[in-house]
Scaffold this motif. Sequence first.
Motif, short mmCIF file in Angstrom:
data_model
loop_
_atom_site.label_atom_id
_atom_site.label_comp_id
_atom_site.label_asym_id
_atom_site.label_seq_id
_atom_site.Cartn_x
_atom_site.Cartn_y
_atom_site.Cartn_z
N ILE A 1 0.83 -1.21 0.00
CA ILE A 1 0.00 0.00 0.00
C ILE A 1 0.86 1.25 0.00
N ASN B 1 -3.89 13.37 -5.93
CA ASN B 1 -4.52 12.66 -4.82
C ASN B 1 -3.50 11.89 -3.99
N HIS B 2 -2.41 11.47 -4.61
CA HIS B 2 -1.38 10.73 -3.87
C HIS B 2 -0.30 11.65 -3.32
N HIS C 1 -5.02 15.19 -11.52
CA HIS C 1 -5.69 15.05 -10.23
C HIS C 1 -5.46 13.67 -9.62
N SER D 1 -7.58 15.04 -15.67
CA SER D 1 -7.94 13.91 -14.80
C SER D 1 -6.71 13.16 -14.30
N LEU E 1 -7.51 5.55 -13.61
CA LEU E 1 -6.85 6.77 -13.16
C LEU E 1 -6.05 6.53 -11.89
N ASN E 2 -6.61 5.72 -11.00
CA ASN E 2 -5.90 5.46 -9.76
C ASN E 2 -4.60 4.69 -10.00
N LYS F 1 -1.02 6.24 -8.91
CA LYS F 1 -0.10 5.53 -8.02
C LYS F 1 1.29 5.41 -8.66
N LEU G 1 -9.43 7.78 -19.45
CA LEU G 1 -9.16 8.98 -18.66
C LEU G 1 -10.37 9.40 -17.82
N GLY G 2 -11.48 8.68 -17.97
CA GLY G 2 -12.65 8.96 -17.16
C GLY G 2 -12.92 7.88 -16.14
N ASP G 3 -12.17 6.78 -16.21
CA ASP G 3 -12.43 5.64 -15.35
C ASP G 3 -11.63 5.73 -14.05
N PRO G 4 -12.30 5.78 -12.91
CA PRO G 4 -11.57 6.00 -11.65
C PRO G 4 -10.53 4.93 -11.33
N LYS G 5 -10.79 3.68 -11.67
CA LYS G 5 -9.82 2.62 -11.35
C LYS G 5 -8.55 2.78 -12.19
N THR H 1 -10.25 8.58 -24.20
CA THR H 1 -11.14 9.36 -23.34
C THR H 1 -11.81 8.49 -22.27
#
Lengths: 277, 277
Positions: A56, A150-151, A146, A143, A115-116, A120, A109-113, A106
């Motif tokens: 993690i 976030n990290h 951001h 996106s 993007l995460n 990371k 670049l809109g999918d949260p998983k 596109t």
Amino acid sequence: MKFKRSERLVDMTYYLVKNPFQLISLSYFAEIYNAAKSSISEDLVIIKATFEERGIGTLQTVPGAAGGVRFITRLQESEARELIEDLCEQFGAATRLLPGGYLYMTDLLGDPKTLNKMGKLLANAFHQKDIDVIMTVATKGISIAHAVANHLNVPVVVVRRDSKVTEGSTVSINYVSGSSKRIQTMVLSKRSLKENANVLIVDDFMKAGGTVNGMKSLLEEFSANVAGIGVLVESEETKDRLVDDYVSLVKLTEVNEREKTIKVSLGNYFETKQEFL
Amino acid sequence: MKFKRSERLVDMTYYLVKNPFQLISLSYFAEIYNAAKSSISEDLVIIKATFEERGIGTLQTVPGAAGGVRFITRLQESEARELIEDLCEQFGAATRLLPGGYLYMTDLLGDPKTLNKMGKLLANAFHQKDIDVIMTVATKGISIAHAVANHLNVPVVVVRRDSKVTEGSTVSINYVSGSSKRIQTMVLSKRSLKENANVLIVDDFMKAGGTVNGMKSLLEEFSANVAGIGVLVESEETKDRLVDDYVSLVKLTEVNEREKTIKVSLGNYFETKQEFL
């Protein structure tokens, strides 16, 4: 009110993860949970060991009166490789090929998983740098910027192609796009950057590097420094790359419009200096 | 490998919070930690109680063979009020006033902490709705849309003002902006929305509601449904609002360009039906 260790572990984990890079004093936790600092220290040992074991991240301890603990997202090398291979698979689908040899991304670049994953990976690449702010260019870079922010827990500033009244006074520059050799304009709100700020440049796609180079010129206007450059996809077909010191996750190695095929491979991520868990 | 309860609590908290709204079976956790399902159940009781006690959110349990547990961001009413009051204070600073009575908010839309506040508040407002995707319009809506998406775990689609080659084929509509009465265009990539998708519309600023109304018309073209409308700031000075069923966090009640003052108050958040922790 007294909290049990189990409750403290849950709440501290949440708080640390939601506030990455923020130094939190042991007294802060001790007060909230009405617990001795020695108990908090023991909690943190458990959290740190679990974070590292499970890939993690880690906890950094800063000793002394002004000290405390901070959470940093970090990856195991095996996880980084898995994430980038996932991205390669997602980007390499033939259905992504658009007329003109462009890549449709596109949806990713809109999918949260997704993007995460990108966030990371890029956070792991730059977590040792001193970064005050992340800069990107509208629209598609926002996106990803951001996701990284976030990290790293720093603000994002967005460079635009046009000046808008809602930005207040702006600084604009002209630059030459690397591949099409056209003159283009970039605009940044004057209030968005402080002098001497250390800036991480993030973008979705880099061909010759004209846009990234434009952002570097813009940073000069603000007397700010480039702390790093991270791109999601780089295109290999370029001879005269304008930018060399960057980190990429995915490399687009071949586009065949006639056959409607694309080939992607790992970017330069593992060739750059990386510190893994 | 065996995990102790303390280690499981840390890792499960991380996993649940990083995957909101995702149904996770107890067997998944049982397998990872090599633990009995009854132990996992006990862990989840501790996590749920702590989440609710500390205002983090809650765990929803779905019984049965296909069941499991999911994390949902929820707020206590007192926290929601505190967050919105914080936002009002941030938005109400006189230095934000721009020529023409516009409000400078680019910095707040780039700040991860502020964005997280907005994201939590709007997620709490819409967590009971069935939402497949969040829609916003470039450029300033993007960061808020992602902040909400981080809590609802759904993708974001971005409507643009112009058509770009990297979007593939697009659907475009013309609409009349509510306040300036000008004809404007909106474009959305054809691949971005499925038929019958339930869409949450998110934007940064709403005056007469022309832009939001435009997005609603665009959704009709895609045979998609409006699941809700959330805006950060609404302007009060409007008589003929084109949109009525929306949730706003902050209301701009007065702009005095001569005196260089602005007044903001709570949006309609607490007047709309909200379910708090």
